[in-house]
Design an enzyme around this catalytic site. Sequence first.
Site, short mmCIF file in Angstrom:
data_model
loop_
_atom_site.label_atom_id
_atom_site.label_comp_id
_atom_site.label_asym_id
_atom_site.label_seq_id
_atom_site.Cartn_x
_atom_site.Cartn_y
_atom_site.Cartn_z
N ASP A 1 12.12 5.47 1.38
CA ASP A 1 12.61 6.86 0.81
C ASP A 1 13.90 6.71 0.34
O ASP A 1 14.66 5.64 0.81
CB ASP A 1 12.90 7.72 1.93
CG ASP A 1 12.97 9.32 1.27
OD1 ASP A 1 11.55 10.12 1.31
OD2 ASP A 1 14.08 9.80 1.08
N CYS B 1 7.77 8.06 -0.69
CA CYS B 1 8.78 9.21 -0.41
C CYS B 1 8.39 9.73 0.91
O CYS B 1 8.15 10.61 1.09
CB CYS B 1 8.71 10.42 -1.58
SG CYS B 1 8.94 9.90 -2.86
N ALA B 2 8.68 8.73 1.96
CA ALA B 2 8.04 9.10 3.27
C ALA B 2 8.83 9.93 4.06
O ALA B 2 8.31 10.79 4.84
CB ALA B 2 8.30 7.75 3.84
N CYS C 1 4.21 19.79 -3.03
CA CYS C 1 4.02 21.16 -2.39
C CYS C 1 4.71 22.08 -3.34
O CYS C 1 5.39 22.92 -3.00
CB CYS C 1 4.73 21.10 -0.98
SG CYS C 1 6.40 20.63 -1.05
N GLY D 1 8.32 11.05 7.87
CA GLY D 1 7.04 10.23 8.16
C GLY D 1 5.62 11.13 8.39
O GLY D 1 4.78 10.30 8.96
N GLY D 2 5.69 12.36 8.28
CA GLY D 2 4.72 12.91 8.37
C GLY D 2 3.35 12.32 7.70
O GLY D 2 2.19 12.35 8.29
N LYS D 3 3.44 12.16 6.51
CA LYS D 3 2.16 11.37 5.81
C LYS D 3 1.97 10.14 6.15
O LYS D 3 1.01 9.70 6.06
CB LYS D 3 2.10 11.56 4.28
CG LYS D 3 2.13 13.23 3.92
CD LYS D 3 2.00 13.47 2.44
CE LYS D 3 1.59 15.03 2.16
NZ LYS D 3 2.88 15.85 2.61
#
Length: 433
Positions: A262, A238-239, A363, A242-244
């Site tokens: 995603d 679930c990109a 989160c 692209g932060g992770k």
Amino acid sequence: MTPPARLSAAIEVLADIAARRRPAADALKDWGLAHRFAGSGDRAAIASLVYDTLRRRASAAWIMSDESPRGLVIGMLRLQYGRAASTIAELFSGERFAPAPLSETEMRRLTEGTLADAPLHVAGDVPEWVLPSLEATFGAATLDELRALARRAPLDIRVNTLKRGRAEALEGLAHLGPAPTPHAPHGLRIPIGEDGRGPALHVEPEFIDGWYEIQDEGSQLASLLSGARPGETVVDLCAGGGGKTLSLAAMMDNAGRLIASDDDPRRLAPIHERLRRAGATAEIRTPRAGKARADVLADLDGTADRVLVDAPCTGSGTWRRNPDAKWRMRPNALGTRVGDQAGVLDRAARLVRPGGRITYITCSLLPEENDAAVAGLLERRPGDFAIVAAEAVLADRAPDLAPVIRLTTHGLQMSPALTGTDGFYVATLQRGG
């Protein structure tokens, strides 16, 4: 604009939000377009007033006995900013663009209003319907955590170790006054002003050169706990933007195979430029739109060493940053997200190889999206997966973090009061051989 004029503007924006039930960001944008005389500093100050009022919406209404935008702003000035009644009265003078003078009732409520007898959901500024879930997570610490959730969030960046180390970045970014984050090994915390406004980090030369990404410390830690290593095959399922994915690329030192995808192709749009700027390597699998689209990850089934599932969720752990979201969330939204989470976990289960691991991240602070989601996968795939104890995950990747997280039945929970981060949940599952 004068401080009283900014208060009048904030009241106007809050009235628009209430009348049209729209996100705060949209109302603020429209206000700015309609009042082009307001400079960037004015707009930022007004936004801070609006968001701080939304942070304290329930408690401000309680002490003022008034749910109007004006009453909420007055109550917020006392609760969030600690302003005395006399100081607030000076701002509400009625002169020029200032709000109308305080009434006798408003002065009395400012002086006498108290949260001593307020229900927990009011004192903690959350919707009443979500309180039982939050109490299940926090127990006796619920009020402390909710008060922390009503404060402003810090401004954190993650140093991109593909280009710089943290010590070098500290020196190169000295003009921003950074300090190392308390827990994340590659994080820096940037000071923000009293109005909640930080520097424009996205225009700094170092950002353009890929030295860092803007990322909450909790998000950095969640990526770290995935345990990704050089040489592995890792899928970021679930990109999103692209932060992770960028964190994983740095952890893997661009060695191995990193695949990002995603379910919503629109969310992937920013990832290409971010990868280029960071000097990070990843395969992007973008699904086509439409119900009959092919599974772009089918060839990877049973081959991934690790699958990162940064699951779609209510975002309750980010209410410090998005305070209007908590008031717009409805119970049916939670049910929808729970269904989404089951879907992505089932997809991850097919991707991971025997002996490989799934790192499930939200989160969220709600157990329905966290432990219950993991338990659901275990029930749907009996005997296929086992929980990797959170203590073992911490010992491997972040041993110093153990005292400042809560262990849950299947994972761990970060939180604003205890960890000082957004509310991230992390659980690790290993597929049987």
